[in-house]
Write a protein that holds these residues in place. Structure first.
Motif, mmCIF file in Angstrom:
data_model
loop_
_atom_site.group_PDB
_atom_site.id
_atom_site.type_symbol
_atom_site.label_atom_id
_atom_site.label_comp_id
_atom_site.label_asym_id
_atom_site.label_seq_id
_atom_site.Cartn_x
_atom_site.Cartn_y
_atom_site.Cartn_z
ATOM 1 N N TRP A 291 93.125 -28.826 74.572
ATOM 2 C CA TRP A 291 93.881 -27.691 75.099
ATOM 3 C C TRP A 291 93.318 -27.392 76.482
ATOM 4 O O TRP A 291 92.112 -27.180 76.635
ATOM 5 N N SER B 228 92.989 -32.399 69.019
ATOM 6 C CA SER B 228 93.741 -31.871 70.155
ATOM 7 C C SER B 228 92.823 -31.611 71.333
ATOM 8 O O SER B 228 91.607 -31.470 71.180
ATOM 9 N N PHE C 63 98.678 -28.757 76.346
ATOM 10 C CA PHE C 63 98.078 -28.592 75.020
ATOM 11 C C PHE C 63 98.494 -29.831 74.232
ATOM 12 O O PHE C 63 99.614 -29.921 73.722
#
Length: 325
Positions: free
Chosen positions: A230, A228, A216
């Motif tokens: 993940w 981000s 992550f």
């Protein structure tokens, strides 16, 4: 309570978390349907919501005369204009009116908010689901593609560079939740599911066996979270006879879009999964997202399955239902 139908089906509507016995019965029902159909009928979020006290859902449990759980539907009542639902009937109880009883109850649940319409997901778009939707006059209103990348056929190139002064680090449980959730909400402000992820939803995923903070990855500039990627690993047996990696979520704050960050993060997520030994990687994207599909195809992803959402612009109960799985 919905009155029993011609097949003596009674639907019990419940708000709030299910007790352990009822939740386990739903999970067993879903497992039996998966074994029969080759695809899971209920997605991750509804299963996490079975016993979540904060979930804004209604549970519909269908029982036949023998008292066994014959079918289940979950209606998301957290939105105002539409109410997404997922529905499953036990393989031994199909074509007995169970799906019709559940659909009628789901329409009634959705219609409690004036003007709100029901939307029903069918995972895998199996022929029986399409026929049932056609018989109840619910056309396809959305498609979600599963795309697959064979890393044996498409070796990864070097990751694209990060924007200037951007660094990437792993997620830290207990510290990064709220910052990530704020960026995720902004990145998916118009997404009907992902943009509504709550703190409870995030904590529930952190408690899942598959959760790995090392996969992550957060992108920051001067301590400010910009985006981000993940990743998730599906255990052998879930999607095939070997583990399968997934690009689970890629999100970039709107203020950081246009920098190439999304592509650079996706590359790093793929590299992480490859280093973990994955030979196959999947991701999900809306069929309408042509830009994303072109981007993923350039890497080597191809469509491997499709989920469809059926719906109607007319609130209220269905008309003309003539068959049920």
């Amino acid at each position: 309570m919905v009155e029993p139908t011609r097949a003596q089906v009674a639907v019990d509507a419940r708000r709030g978390p299910l007790d352990a016995e009822a939740a386990d019965a739903v999970r067993r029902l879903a497992a039996d349907a998966t074994a029969a159909d080759g695809i899971a009928p209920i997605s991750e979020q509804p299963l996490l919501w079975l016993q979540d006290p904060e979930a804004r859902v209604e549970h519909l449990l269908a029982h036949r005369g023998d008292g066994n759980l014959a079918g289940y539907a979950q209606v998301d009542v957290g939105a105002v204009t539409t109410a997404p639902a997922e529905l499953v009937v036990h393989p031994a109880a199909r074509r007995e009116g169970v799906a019709s009883a559940l659909l009628e109850a789901a329409h009634a649940t959705a219609a409690r908010e004036p003007g709100r319409t029901l939307r029903v997901w069918a995972h895998g778009a199996l022929p029986a689901a399409r026929a049932f939707a056609a018989s109840t006059r619910m056309p396809v209103v959305r498609e979600l593609w599963r795309m697959r990348l064979d890393l044996g056929r498409h070796p990864l190139s070097a990751p694209r560079p990060l924007p200037p002064h951007v660094t990437v680090r792993p997620f830290v449980p207990g510290e990064d939740e709220e910052a990530w959730r704020r960026v995720n909400s902004r990145a998916f402000a118009h997404h009907p599911e992902q943009g509504r992820m709550t703190s409870a939803d995030l904590r529930a995923r952190e408690a899942e066996p598959w959760f790995d903070p090392a996969g992550f990855l957060l992108a920051e500039r001067e301590g400010l979270l910009l985006g981000s990627v993940w990743t998730k690993v599906h255990a052998a047996g879930e999607l095939g006879d070997r583990p399968v990696g997934e690009i689970y979520v890629v999100g970039v704050d709107p203020d950081a879009q246009g920098l190439g960050l999304g592509g650079a993060l996706t590359d790093r997520g793929l590299a992480y999964l490859a280093a973990a030994g994955m030979q196959e990687v999947i991701l999900y994207t809306g069929a309408e997202n042509e830009v994303a599909i072109r981007t993923y195809r350039r890497v080597g992803f191809e469509r491997s399955a499709v989920d469809v959402m059926f719906g109607s612009d007319t609130p209220g109960s269905p008309h003309g239902a003539t068959m049920a799985p």
